[in-house]
Design a protein around this motif. Structure first.
Motif, short mmCIF file in Angstrom:
data_model
loop_
_atom_site.label_atom_id
_atom_site.label_comp_id
_atom_site.label_asym_id
_atom_site.label_seq_id
_atom_site.Cartn_x
_atom_site.Cartn_y
_atom_site.Cartn_z
N PHE A 15 3.54 -21.16 -5.33
CA PHE A 15 4.95 -20.82 -5.17
C PHE A 15 5.21 -19.40 -5.66
O PHE A 15 5.90 -18.62 -5.01
CB PHE A 15 5.85 -21.78 -5.96
CG PHE A 15 6.49 -22.84 -5.12
CD1 PHE A 15 7.24 -22.52 -4.01
CD2 PHE A 15 6.35 -24.17 -5.46
CE1 PHE A 15 7.84 -23.50 -3.24
CE2 PHE A 15 6.94 -25.17 -4.70
CZ PHE A 15 7.68 -24.83 -3.59
N TYR A 16 4.66 -19.07 -6.81
CA TYR A 16 4.86 -17.75 -7.39
C TYR A 16 4.36 -16.67 -6.42
O TYR A 16 5.06 -15.69 -6.16
CB TYR A 16 4.16 -17.64 -8.74
CG TYR A 16 4.34 -16.30 -9.37
CD1 TYR A 16 5.50 -15.99 -10.07
CD2 TYR A 16 3.36 -15.32 -9.25
CE1 TYR A 16 5.68 -14.74 -10.64
CE2 TYR A 16 3.53 -14.06 -9.81
CZ TYR A 16 4.69 -13.78 -10.50
OH TYR A 16 4.88 -12.54 -11.05
N ARG A 17 3.16 -16.84 -5.89
CA ARG A 17 2.59 -15.86 -4.95
C ARG A 17 3.48 -15.74 -3.72
O ARG A 17 3.73 -14.64 -3.22
CB ARG A 17 1.16 -16.25 -4.58
CG ARG A 17 0.45 -15.30 -3.66
CD ARG A 17 0.33 -13.84 -4.06
NE ARG A 17 0.16 -13.55 -5.44
CZ ARG A 17 0.60 -12.44 -6.05
NH1 ARG A 17 1.24 -11.50 -5.38
NH2 ARG A 17 0.42 -12.23 -7.33
N ALA A 18 3.99 -16.85 -3.20
CA ALA A 18 4.89 -16.82 -2.04
C ALA A 18 6.17 -16.07 -2.37
O ALA A 18 6.72 -15.36 -1.52
CB ALA A 18 5.21 -18.25 -1.57
N SER A 37 6.60 -25.99 -14.33
CA SER A 37 5.40 -25.14 -14.37
C SER A 37 5.66 -23.80 -13.67
O SER A 37 5.12 -22.76 -14.09
CB SER A 37 4.20 -25.86 -13.74
OG SER A 37 4.48 -26.22 -12.41
N LEU A 38 6.50 -23.78 -12.65
CA LEU A 38 6.86 -22.53 -12.00
C LEU A 38 7.72 -21.68 -12.93
O LEU A 38 7.52 -20.47 -13.05
CB LEU A 38 7.60 -22.81 -10.69
CG LEU A 38 8.12 -21.58 -9.94
CD1 LEU A 38 6.97 -20.64 -9.58
CD2 LEU A 38 8.87 -22.02 -8.70
N ILE A 39 8.66 -22.31 -13.61
CA ILE A 39 9.51 -21.57 -14.57
C ILE A 39 8.65 -20.94 -15.65
O ILE A 39 8.87 -19.79 -16.04
CB ILE A 39 10.59 -22.51 -15.15
CG1 ILE A 39 11.61 -22.87 -14.06
CG2 ILE A 39 11.28 -21.85 -16.34
CD1 ILE A 39 12.56 -23.96 -14.44
N THR A 40 7.64 -21.65 -16.12
CA THR A 40 6.73 -21.10 -17.14
C THR A 40 6.07 -19.82 -16.63
O THR A 40 6.00 -18.82 -17.36
CB THR A 40 5.67 -22.14 -17.54
OG1 THR A 40 6.34 -23.28 -18.08
CG2 THR A 40 4.70 -21.59 -18.57
N LEU A 41 5.60 -19.83 -15.39
CA LEU A 41 5.02 -18.62 -14.81
C LEU A 41 6.04 -17.49 -14.71
O LEU A 41 5.74 -16.34 -14.99
CB LEU A 41 4.47 -18.91 -13.41
CG LEU A 41 3.14 -19.61 -13.30
CD1 LEU A 41 2.79 -19.85 -11.83
CD2 LEU A 41 2.04 -18.80 -13.95
N LEU A 42 7.25 -17.84 -14.28
CA LEU A 42 8.29 -16.82 -14.11
C LEU A 42 8.68 -16.19 -15.44
O LEU A 42 8.95 -14.99 -15.51
CB LEU A 42 9.51 -17.43 -13.43
CG LEU A 42 9.33 -17.77 -11.96
CD1 LEU A 42 10.46 -18.66 -11.47
CD2 LEU A 42 9.22 -16.50 -11.11
N GLU A 144 0.78 -26.51 1.69
CA GLU A 144 0.84 -25.82 2.98
C GLU A 144 2.26 -25.38 3.35
O GLU A 144 2.44 -24.57 4.25
CB GLU A 144 0.25 -26.70 4.10
CG GLU A 144 1.03 -27.97 4.38
CD GLU A 144 0.85 -29.09 3.35
OE1 GLU A 144 1.68 -30.02 3.38
OE2 GLU A 144 -0.08 -29.04 2.52
N GLY A 145 3.25 -25.88 2.65
CA GLY A 145 4.64 -25.56 2.97
C GLY A 145 5.20 -24.30 2.32
O GLY A 145 6.32 -23.90 2.63
N VAL A 146 4.46 -23.66 1.42
CA VAL A 146 5.03 -22.53 0.69
C VAL A 146 5.42 -21.37 1.61
O VAL A 146 6.30 -20.58 1.26
CB VAL A 146 4.14 -22.03 -0.47
CG1 VAL A 146 3.99 -23.08 -1.53
CG2 VAL A 146 2.83 -21.51 0.02
N GLY A 147 4.82 -21.27 2.78
CA GLY A 147 5.20 -20.22 3.73
C GLY A 147 6.63 -20.36 4.22
O GLY A 147 7.21 -19.40 4.72
N LEU A 148 7.21 -21.55 4.03
CA LEU A 148 8.61 -21.76 4.43
C LEU A 148 9.57 -20.93 3.59
O LEU A 148 10.71 -20.70 4.00
CB LEU A 148 8.97 -23.24 4.33
CG LEU A 148 8.29 -24.13 5.38
CD1 LEU A 148 8.53 -25.60 5.06
CD2 LEU A 148 8.82 -23.79 6.77
#
Length: 172
Positions: A15-18, A37-42, A144-148
């Motif tokens: 998600f972060y890379r997208a 986990s995404l918030i931790t990266l952010l 596979e959906g992160v491109g959305l």
């Protein structure tokens, strides 16, 4: 939904890379555990600024202000926050013609069922509310959906209004 189409966790790094690839400059969030986990990266990011809002209304208006200032924010909330923020979603994002993208976590969703099949949970209302407001939305049910995410930004720009990404399973 069959087990073959069961929602799977998206790694936070994907998600972060997208987000970086889509040019997102800020994430304005009313945090929830669904994307913890995404918030931790952010929070550790030097590429994307994380702004914690107290309410969904505040997140929407902060994102609009960032857009006026030339930034490209993402509004991150959970499905219950969608319901709480409908007035500002309509009044600011829609009426103001802001090409705003919302990342909405479906907290508590059974990954084996479609969101609309949650008859015992308010998860079932997320898509119908977005439909009633005529806000396009996409369900991300696996890596596979992160491109959305990039697709949602293209749609938001083209329609000059909000688009939603529904995150079907917790990030890992």
């Amino acid at each position: 939904m069959t087990s073959a189409s069961e929602a799977r966790a998206v790694p936070a790094a994907d998600f972060y890379r997208a987000m970086v690839d889509a040019g997102i400059t800020d994430v304005v969030a009313v945090p929830d555990t669904h994307v913890r986990s995404l918030i931790t990266l952010l929070l550790d990011s030097s590429e994307i600024r994380f702004i914690q809002a107290a309410t969904e209304d505040e997140a929407i208006t902060l994102a609009a202000g960032l857009m006026v200032g030339g930034r490209k924010p993402l509004v991150q909330i959970q499905h219950a926050g969608l319901y709480a923020g409908v007035n500002h979603l309509r009044g600011v994002a829609m009426d103001g013609a802001f090409p705003m993208v919302f990342m909405i976590g479906l907290l508590g969703r059974d990954p084996a069922r479609a969101p609309r099949e949650h008859f015992e949970s308010l998860v079932r209302y997320a898509e119908p509310i977005l439909d009633a407001l005529e806000i396009p939305h996409h369900l991300i049910d696996g890596p596979e959906g992160v491109g959305l995410l990039a697709t949602a930004y293209e749609e938001a720009e083209a329609r000059r209004g909000p688009v939603a990404i529904l995150v079907g399973e917790q990030t890992s």
